[in-house]
Design an enzyme around this catalytic site. Structure first.
Site, PDB file in Angstrom:
ATOM      1  N   LEU A  78       0.806  -1.216   0.000  1.00 45.56           N
ATOM      2  CA  LEU A  78       0.000   0.000   0.000  1.00 45.56           C
ATOM      3  C   LEU A  78       0.846   1.277   0.000  1.00 45.56           C
ATOM      4  O   LEU A  78       0.333   2.377   0.206  1.00 45.56           O
ATOM      5  CB  LEU A  78      -0.963   0.000   1.187  1.00 45.56           C
ATOM      6  CG  LEU A  78      -1.927  -1.191   1.216  1.00 45.56           C
ATOM      7  CD1 LEU A  78      -2.836  -1.114   2.429  1.00 45.56           C
ATOM      8  CD2 LEU A  78      -2.745  -1.277  -0.063  1.00 45.56           C
ATOM      9  N   CYS A  79       2.135   1.136  -0.253  1.00 47.71           N
ATOM     10  CA  CYS A  79       3.055   2.275  -0.265  1.00 47.71           C
ATOM     11  C   CYS A  79       2.963   3.001  -1.607  1.00 47.71           C
ATOM     12  O   CYS A  79       2.958   2.369  -2.661  1.00 47.71           O
ATOM     13  CB  CYS A  79       4.467   1.745  -0.023  1.00 47.71           C
ATOM     14  SG  CYS A  79       5.653   3.016   0.328  1.00 47.71           S
ATOM     15  N   HIS A  80       2.891   4.325  -1.557  1.00 48.59           N
ATOM     16  CA  HIS A  80       2.797   5.129  -2.777  1.00 48.59           C
ATOM     17  C   HIS A  80       4.132   5.204  -3.504  1.00 48.59           C
ATOM     18  O   HIS A  80       5.166   5.397  -2.862  1.00 48.59           O
ATOM     19  CB  HIS A  80       2.359   6.564  -2.443  1.00 48.59           C
ATOM     20  CG  HIS A  80       0.973   6.651  -1.947  1.00 48.59           C
ATOM     21  ND1 HIS A  80       0.650   6.462  -0.618  1.00 48.59           N
ATOM     22  CD2 HIS A  80      -0.189   6.898  -2.597  1.00 48.59           C
ATOM     23  CE1 HIS A  80      -0.655   6.591  -0.477  1.00 48.59           C
ATOM     24  NE2 HIS A  80      -1.182   6.848  -1.650  1.00 48.59           N
ATOM     25  N   MET A 114       8.555   4.558   5.132  1.00 48.14           N
ATOM     26  CA  MET A 114       8.697   3.187   4.643  1.00 48.14           C
ATOM     27  C   MET A 114       9.943   3.037   3.789  1.00 48.14           C
ATOM     28  O   MET A 114      10.620   2.002   3.838  1.00 48.14           O
ATOM     29  CB  MET A 114       7.443   2.750   3.877  1.00 48.14           C
ATOM     30  CG  MET A 114       6.196   2.677   4.754  1.00 48.14           C
ATOM     31  SD  MET A 114       6.398   1.757   6.295  1.00 48.14           S
ATOM     32  CE  MET A 114       6.849   0.155   5.690  1.00 48.14           C
ATOM     33  N   ASP A 129      24.410 -11.105   3.751  1.00 47.36           N
ATOM     34  CA  ASP A 129      24.749 -11.939   2.607  1.00 47.36           C
ATOM     35  C   ASP A 129      26.253 -11.916   2.334  1.00 47.36           C
ATOM     36  O   ASP A 129      26.847 -12.936   1.992  1.00 47.36           O
ATOM     37  CB  ASP A 129      23.987 -11.486   1.361  1.00 47.36           C
ATOM     38  CG  ASP A 129      24.273 -12.360   0.171  1.00 47.36           C
ATOM     39  OD1 ASP A 129      24.150 -13.606   0.292  1.00 47.36           O
ATOM     40  OD2 ASP A 129      24.639 -11.827  -0.890  1.00 47.36           O
TER      41      ASP A 129
END
Length: 160
Positions: A78-80, A114, A129
């Site tokens: 739901l992030c723009h 976000m 990693d």
């Protein structure tokens, strides 16, 4: 009162939706997020000496964090999608691991919290990693927003 009027990411039936931000004013907005990757002493020593077998782990993590901020709407449903005007990722090797800071800037209708959080998480994952052969017990911890600025709420800082 319907769910849609209480929670902006839910419609009147309770279904998830992307909030319409078109009526909001464009303003300069920033967000700073931090996190930490806890590492074994030998891994810290290898980072400090530049002896990580896969190469420059800190550079790879920094670039991964920048790239992640730009891809946040692809990962968080739901992030723009917004134009980012600056992303700074810093990594500091400490005795017990690596501290990660991300500062994200935009001039848009919604904030970049976000993006800053995603930047920190992906930088941490990239770091793990790079060092996993040396330190399979590495742990990502304390990922959080420290500060946000802009928009109608102005400045928010953790703890103050």
């Amino acid at each position: 009162m319907s769910l849609g009027s209480e929670f902006t990411h839910l419609d009147a039936t309770g279904a998830a939706r992307m909030v319409d931000v078109s009526a909001k004013d464009v303003s300069t907005r920033t967000a700073t997020a931090t996190g930490f990757v806890r590492l074994a002493a030998g891994t810290v020593a290898a980072l400090r000496a530049g002896d990580v077998p896969k190469g420059d782990a800190l550079a790879v993590a920094r670039i991964a964090g920048i790239m992640a901020a730009k891809r946040t709407p692809d990962l968080v449903p739901l992030c723009h999608p917004i134009a980012l005007h600056g992303v700074e990722v810093t990594l500091e090797v400490r005795d017990d691991g690596v501290a990660i800071d991300a500062l994200v800037r935009t001039a848009d209708r919604t904030g970049v919290e976000m993006e800053a959080l995603t930047s920190v998480m992906v930088a941490a994952l990239a770091l793990i990693d790079m060092v996993k052969a040396l330190d399979p017990g590495a742990v990502v911890t304390d990922v959080r927003v420290e500060e946000k600025t802009g928009g109608k709420t102005g400045v928010w800082r953790r703890g103050g």
